[in-house]
Design a protein around this motif. Structure first.
Motif, PDB file in Angstrom:
ATOM      1  N   GLU A  19      36.562  35.546  42.219  1.00  0.00           N
ATOM      2  CA  GLU A  19      37.608  35.047  41.305  1.00  0.00           C
ATOM      3  C   GLU A  19      36.986  34.472  40.038  1.00  0.00           C
ATOM      4  OE1 GLU A  19      40.734  31.384  41.455  1.00  0.00           O
ATOM      5  OE2 GLU A  19      40.717  32.693  43.223  1.00  0.00           O
ATOM      6  N   GLN A  20      35.900  33.710  40.187  1.00  0.00           N
ATOM      7  CA  GLN A  20      35.217  33.148  39.023  1.00  0.00           C
ATOM      8  C   GLN A  20      34.634  34.260  38.158  1.00  0.00           C
ATOM      9  OE1 GLN A  20      32.311  30.584  40.856  1.00  0.00           O
ATOM     10  NE2 GLN A  20      33.570  28.752  40.552  1.00  0.00           N
ATOM     11  N   ALA A  21      33.962  35.225  38.784  1.00  0.00           N
ATOM     12  CA  ALA A  21      33.328  36.308  38.031  1.00  0.00           C
ATOM     13  C   ALA A  21      34.373  37.108  37.255  1.00  0.00           C
ATOM     14  CB  ALA A  21      32.534  37.219  38.971  1.00  0.00           C
ATOM     15  N   VAL A  22      35.506  37.387  37.880  1.00  0.00           N
ATOM     16  CA  VAL A  22      36.580  38.117  37.201  1.00  0.00           C
ATOM     17  C   VAL A  22      37.061  37.315  35.995  1.00  0.00           C
ATOM     18  CG1 VAL A  22      38.989  38.868  37.437  1.00  0.00           C
ATOM     19  CG2 VAL A  22      37.310  39.468  39.208  1.00  0.00           C
ATOM     20  N   VAL A  48      29.661  40.142  45.533  1.00  0.00           N
ATOM     21  CA  VAL A  48      30.425  39.594  44.399  1.00  0.00           C
ATOM     22  C   VAL A  48      30.654  40.694  43.366  1.00  0.00           C
ATOM     23  CG1 VAL A  48      30.374  37.953  42.469  1.00  0.00           C
ATOM     24  CG2 VAL A  48      29.661  37.214  44.753  1.00  0.00           C
ATOM     25  N   LEU A  49      29.616  41.471  43.082  1.00  0.00           N
ATOM     26  CA  LEU A  49      29.753  42.557  42.111  1.00  0.00           C
ATOM     27  C   LEU A  49      30.794  43.573  42.575  1.00  0.00           C
ATOM     28  CD1 LEU A  49      28.955  44.016  39.522  1.00  0.00           C
ATOM     29  CD2 LEU A  49      27.080  45.071  40.797  1.00  0.00           C
ATOM     30  N   LYS A  50      30.714  44.002  43.822  1.00  0.00           N
ATOM     31  CA  LYS A  50      31.681  44.977  44.348  1.00  0.00           C
ATOM     32  C   LYS A  50      33.106  44.433  44.281  1.00  0.00           C
ATOM     33  CE  LYS A  50      28.637  47.521  47.413  1.00  0.00           C
ATOM     34  NZ  LYS A  50      28.288  47.883  48.776  1.00  0.00           N
ATOM     35  N   GLY A  51      33.284  43.179  44.657  1.00  0.00           N
ATOM     36  CA  GLY A  51      34.611  42.565  44.602  1.00  0.00           C
ATOM     37  C   GLY A  51      35.125  42.422  43.182  1.00  0.00           C
ATOM     38  N   THR A  52      34.233  42.099  42.265  1.00  0.00           N
ATOM     39  CA  THR A  52      34.602  41.947  40.858  1.00  0.00           C
ATOM     40  C   THR A  52      35.023  43.292  40.283  1.00  0.00           C
ATOM     41  OG1 THR A  52      33.065  40.090  40.625  1.00  0.00           O
ATOM     42  CG2 THR A  52      33.785  41.171  38.594  1.00  0.00           C
ATOM     43  N   VAL A  53      34.241  44.326  40.550  1.00  0.00           N
ATOM     44  CA  VAL A  53      34.563  45.672  40.060  1.00  0.00           C
ATOM     45  C   VAL A  53      35.901  46.138  40.639  1.00  0.00           C
ATOM     46  CG1 VAL A  53      33.848  48.099  40.128  1.00  0.00           C
ATOM     47  CG2 VAL A  53      32.180  46.323  39.583  1.00  0.00           C
ATOM     48  N   LYS A  54      36.111  45.893  41.915  1.00  0.00           N
ATOM     49  CA  LYS A  54      37.365  46.294  42.568  1.00  0.00           C
ATOM     50  C   LYS A  54      38.562  45.567  41.942  1.00  0.00           C
ATOM     51  CE  LYS A  54      39.589  46.571  47.075  1.00  0.00           C
ATOM     52  NZ  LYS A  54      39.457  46.264  48.515  1.00  0.00           N
ATOM     53  N   THR A  55      38.400  44.283  41.695  1.00  0.00           N
ATOM     54  CA  THR A  55      39.486  43.492  41.109  1.00  0.00           C
ATOM     55  C   THR A  55      39.782  43.921  39.672  1.00  0.00           C
ATOM     56  OG1 THR A  55      38.881  41.626  42.525  1.00  0.00           O
ATOM     57  CG2 THR A  55      40.283  41.144  40.620  1.00  0.00           C
ATOM     58  N   LEU A  56      38.740  44.275  38.924  1.00  0.00           N
ATOM     59  CA  LEU A  56      38.902  44.657  37.517  1.00  0.00           C
ATOM     60  C   LEU A  56      39.227  46.141  37.330  1.00  0.00           C
ATOM     61  CD1 LEU A  56      35.942  42.704  35.855  1.00  0.00           C
ATOM     62  CD2 LEU A  56      38.394  42.191  35.670  1.00  0.00           C
ATOM     63  N   LEU A  63      36.099  45.584  32.538  1.00  0.00           N
ATOM     64  CA  LEU A  63      35.147  46.315  33.377  1.00  0.00           C
ATOM     65  C   LEU A  63      34.032  46.933  32.536  1.00  0.00           C
ATOM     66  CD1 LEU A  63      34.520  47.061  36.271  1.00  0.00           C
ATOM     67  CD2 LEU A  63      36.082  48.992  36.063  1.00  0.00           C
ATOM     68  N   SER A  64      34.374  47.507  31.395  1.00  0.00           N
ATOM     69  CA  SER A  64      33.342  48.078  30.524  1.00  0.00           C
ATOM     70  C   SER A  64      32.501  46.964  29.896  1.00  0.00           C
ATOM     71  CB  SER A  64      33.945  49.001  29.471  1.00  0.00           C
ATOM     72  OG  SER A  64      34.920  48.342  28.713  1.00  0.00           O
ATOM     73  N   TRP A  65      33.108  45.812  29.627  1.00  0.00           N
ATOM     74  CA  TRP A  65      32.343  44.664  29.130  1.00  0.00           C
ATOM     75  C   TRP A  65      31.319  44.239  30.185  1.00  0.00           C
ATOM     76  CZ3 TRP A  65      31.318  39.801  30.849  1.00  0.00           C
ATOM     77  CH2 TRP A  65      30.685  38.935  29.945  1.00  0.00           C
ATOM     78  N   LEU A  66      31.732  44.223  31.455  1.00  0.00           N
ATOM     79  CA  LEU A  66      30.816  43.873  32.542  1.00  0.00           C
ATOM     80  C   LEU A  66      29.625  44.837  32.582  1.00  0.00           C
ATOM     81  CD1 LEU A  66      30.215  42.113  35.086  1.00  0.00           C
ATOM     82  CD2 LEU A  66      31.558  43.776  36.393  1.00  0.00           C
ATOM     83  N   CYS A  67      29.883  46.101  32.317  1.00  0.00           N
ATOM     84  CA  CYS A  67      28.791  47.087  32.255  1.00  0.00           C
ATOM     85  C   CYS A  67      27.829  46.727  31.125  1.00  0.00           C
ATOM     86  CB  CYS A  67      29.345  48.498  32.057  1.00  0.00           C
ATOM     87  SG  CYS A  67      30.234  49.127  33.494  1.00  0.00           S
ATOM     88  N   THR A 103      29.144  53.180  40.947  1.00  0.00           N
ATOM     89  CA  THR A 103      29.308  54.217  41.960  1.00  0.00           C
ATOM     90  C   THR A 103      28.923  55.561  41.351  1.00  0.00           C
ATOM     91  OG1 THR A 103      31.109  52.997  43.020  1.00  0.00           O
ATOM     92  CG2 THR A 103      30.933  55.338  43.536  1.00  0.00           C
ATOM     93  N   ASP A 104      29.599  55.936  40.264  1.00  0.00           N
ATOM     94  CA  ASP A 104      29.321  57.201  39.582  1.00  0.00           C
ATOM     95  C   ASP A 104      28.292  57.041  38.465  1.00  0.00           C
ATOM     96  OD1 ASP A 104      31.245  58.452  41.180  1.00  0.00           O
ATOM     97  OD2 ASP A 104      32.849  57.951  39.774  1.00  0.00           O
TER      98      ASP A 104
END
Length: 160
Positions: A19-22, A48-56, A63-67, A103-104
């Motif tokens: 939740e914080q990371a998102v 945390v990364l997997k959960g953040t990506v899934k949530t976003l 999500l692209s900003w996170l990348c 993933t990809d």
């Protein structure tokens, strides 16, 4: 009695970190993300990364900003004010065309992206592939070469 409600499960520590990371991604706060990812064990970081990506997943901009953050394009909040972020733009393009980050394709330190699912990349529309090839240096590597590069990057990032 707790005011949380009878029968409701309490968020786990992992849920709180996600939740914080998102929230930090949506607020474009790399310093706050650093405090999470720099201080957790690797296994928990991955969760945390997997959960953040899934949530976003539906928030392509965050999500692209996170990348961009993971590719070291965004290191401080002041980087958000720079006019151009090629990794963020490339990530957004790939995501909008159905490729999943981590993933990809995966962002790497040094403002790089590694295409993991080459079949999916090659299935992108020709126009998209041409744009990517024209804007970025695309290098093909064998699995062994990619593994050697990954190992070298990992060695650079480990702190004794």
């Amino acid at each position: 009695m707790s005011s949380k409600g009878f029968g409701k499960t309490q968020p786990t520590k992992l849920d709180k970190y996600i939740e914080q990371a998102v929230d930090y991604c949506r607020r474009r706060n790399p310093e706050a993300l650093d405090k999470i990812f720099d201080n957790l064990p690797v296994e928990l970081n991955n969760k945390v990364l997997k959960g953040t990506v899934k949530t976003l997943k539906q928030d392509v901009d965050s999500l692209s900003w996170l990348c961009g953050y993971f590719a070291s394009e965004i290191n401080s909040s002041s980087d958000n004010d720079k006019p151009r972020h090629p990794i963020i733009l490339l990530s957004k393009l790939l995501i909008k065309h159905g490729m999943a980050p981590f993933t990809d394709f995966a962002p790497y330190t040094g403002c790089r992206i590694q295409i993991i699912d080459t079949d999916k990349f090659e299935a992108l529309p020709a126009k998209v592939q041409e744009a990517i090839n024209g804007a970025f240096e695309v290098m093909e590597q064998s699995d062994e070469e990619a593994r050697a590069i990954n190992d070298a990057l990992l060695a650079e990032m480990l702190v004794d």
